[in-house]
Write an enzyme that holds these catalytic residues in place. Structure first.
Site, PDB file in Angstrom:
ATOM      1  N   THR A  26      32.344   2.895  12.231  1.00 50.63           N
ATOM      2  CA  THR A  26      32.146   1.906  13.277  1.00 50.63           C
ATOM      3  C   THR A  26      31.248   2.501  14.350  1.00 50.63           C
ATOM      4  O   THR A  26      31.299   3.705  14.608  1.00 50.63           O
ATOM      5  CB  THR A  26      33.484   1.359  13.835  1.00 50.63           C
ATOM      6  OG1 THR A  26      33.223   0.160  14.564  1.00 50.63           O
ATOM      7  CG2 THR A  26      34.194   2.358  14.741  1.00 50.63           C
ATOM      8  N   CYS A  32      36.529   0.750  23.702  1.00 52.94           N
ATOM      9  CA  CYS A  32      37.268   0.420  22.484  1.00 52.94           C
ATOM     10  C   CYS A  32      37.751   1.703  21.811  1.00 52.94           C
ATOM     11  O   CYS A  32      37.235   2.784  22.063  1.00 52.94           O
ATOM     12  CB  CYS A  32      36.376  -0.334  21.494  1.00 52.94           C
ATOM     13  SG  CYS A  32      35.765  -1.912  22.107  1.00 52.94           S
ATOM     14  N   HIS A  49      38.833  -1.381  14.764  1.00 55.25           N
ATOM     15  CA  HIS A  49      38.070  -1.208  16.008  1.00 55.25           C
ATOM     16  C   HIS A  49      38.722  -2.083  17.079  1.00 55.25           C
ATOM     17  O   HIS A  49      38.458  -3.274  17.171  1.00 55.25           O
ATOM     18  CB  HIS A  49      36.612  -1.627  15.747  1.00 55.25           C
ATOM     19  CG  HIS A  49      35.667  -1.420  16.896  1.00 55.25           C
ATOM     20  ND1 HIS A  49      34.401  -0.909  16.735  1.00 55.25           N
ATOM     21  CD2 HIS A  49      35.776  -1.669  18.221  1.00 55.25           C
ATOM     22  CE1 HIS A  49      33.782  -0.858  17.903  1.00 55.25           C
ATOM     23  NE2 HIS A  49      34.592  -1.324  18.823  1.00 55.25           N
TER      24      HIS A  49
END
Lengths: 165, 209
Positions: A26, A32, A49
């Site tokens: 990711t 995040c 995520h």
């Protein structure tokens, strides 16, 4: 180092699973948190995520489970079980939860990174999944890529280059 | 107002906001640099978070970004984003230092020049918006970061993400003409991301239902 492998790409507020010859990645984690859960014996790894700590923050109609720590982490574990992972062998590596901007104001959304990290750890503890390594906090964006064959999580930042945890 | 109720007519109205705001900011930048700065017609769309990442070439694109929160009659986030190479060129011109680089221990002078530019550009964008809508807007001081685009823009999605998986973004890019060969290149993007509950206030202020 992973160039000859297939890459499973996971977007923001999404989750997916990789096996054997694949890696899972990711990109551009800021506040995040990227949560990797893996089973070494089966060489299977999942990644979620996470954007927000708690689905109680949701004020919309439909709930996207991968967006929240409290729903995304358990959902990932369920999918991995279906794909053959053994629950008590699961381990985790996590990265992200940075604070990208330094503000003087004490706004809630500014502290979202640390809150995401805490919420993810809470969920992993509840599920009895040990955290083997983490690279959290700070103020750098991160791109992460996990290789289920080596159980290494590669972390790339703009300023500090590449490292494995 | 539900984000799903927004029609293409509403998006056109938001385009006008992007137009007016960015035109003022481009004028400010133009006089600051003493070069001709142009702008594209604003793009206003409802996009997924992952589509949002593609706006500046993907989540990993190395950018310099200025971010501020808006409070007042409406709330939301505002960004001015430049690919880091463009930002370097801009600051080199402003402080007359050819070695300045956001990627390698940037000087305090250059950083504060960028900060100040963020102040000027966002200030002119938002005051134009406030004049046009008669809404009171109170921006926080802009904060500066150079990093991956995904990491930077995601802070602007936090509010929206509590309500929806889609974001309405008012995206205006400004273009600079090369002095030598006359070619044009995008030098930066303004992103205005109103919080979902602010749309009805914006439309009402402009007499649109």
């Amino acid at each position: 180092m992973f160039t000859n492998l297939d890459v499973v790409k996971v977007g923001i507020a999404q989750l997916d699973v990789a096996i054997h010859t694949q890696t899972i990645r990711t990109s551009g984690l800021g506040s995040c948190v990227g949560v990797v859960i893996y089973d070494e014996s089966k060489q299977i790894a999942g990644l979620v995520h996470v954007m927000l700590p708690d689905s109680a923050l949701s004020r919309g109609g439909q709930l996207t489970v991968a967006k929240f720590a409290d729903t995304g982490v358990p959902a990932l574990v369920e999918i991995m079980k279906k794909r053959g992972a053994i629950p008590f062998k699961l381990k985790a590596k996590i990265a992200g939860g940075a604070q990208m901007f330094k503000f003087t104001s004490n706004q809630d959304s500014m502290r979202i990174g640390p809150r995401n990290v805490d919420a993810v750890k809470d969920q992993l503890r509840k599920l009895g999944i040990p955290i083997i390594a983490e690279d959290t906090g700070g103020n750098s964006g991160r791109t992460i890529e996990f290789n289920p064959q080596t159980s290494k999580l590669q972390i790339r930042t703009v300023n500090q280059g590449v490292k494995d945890i | 107002m539900d984000i799903q109720q927004i029609t293409s007519f509403h998006l056109d109205v938001l385009k006008e906001i992007g137009n007016i705001g960015a035109a003022h900011a481009a004028t400010a930048l133009s006089s600051l640099l003493n070069t001709k700065i142009d702008m594209h017609v604003p793009q206003v769309e409802m996009v997924t978070f992952n589509d949002m990442m593609e706006r500046v070439g993907g989540a990993e694109t190395f950018v310099t970004g200025i971010y501020l929160r808006i409070d007042g009659d409406i709330s939301g986030g505002m960004f001015f984003i430049m690919p880091v190479e463009q930002a370097n060129q801009l600051i080199r011109k402003l402080i007359h230092d050819e070695t300045f680089n956001f990627a390698q221990s940037p000087s305090e002078l250059g950083l504060s020049a960028m900060q100040e530019m963020g102040n000027i550009l966002s200030g002119s964008y938002l005051s134009a918006l406030s004049d046009f809508t008669s809404l009171k807007l109170y921006p926080t001081p802009p904060a500066l970061a150079s990093d991956m685009f995904g990491a930077i823009i995601s802070i602007g999605l936090i509010e929206v993400s509590q309500i929806s998986d889609y974001v309405i973004v008012i995206d205006t890019s400004i273009i600079e003409q090369d002095e030598k060969d006359g070619t044009e290149e995008v030098s930066g993007h303004f992103f205005l991301i109103p919080d979902p509950d602010s749309f009805s206030t914006i439309f009402t202020s402009l007499g649109v239902q």
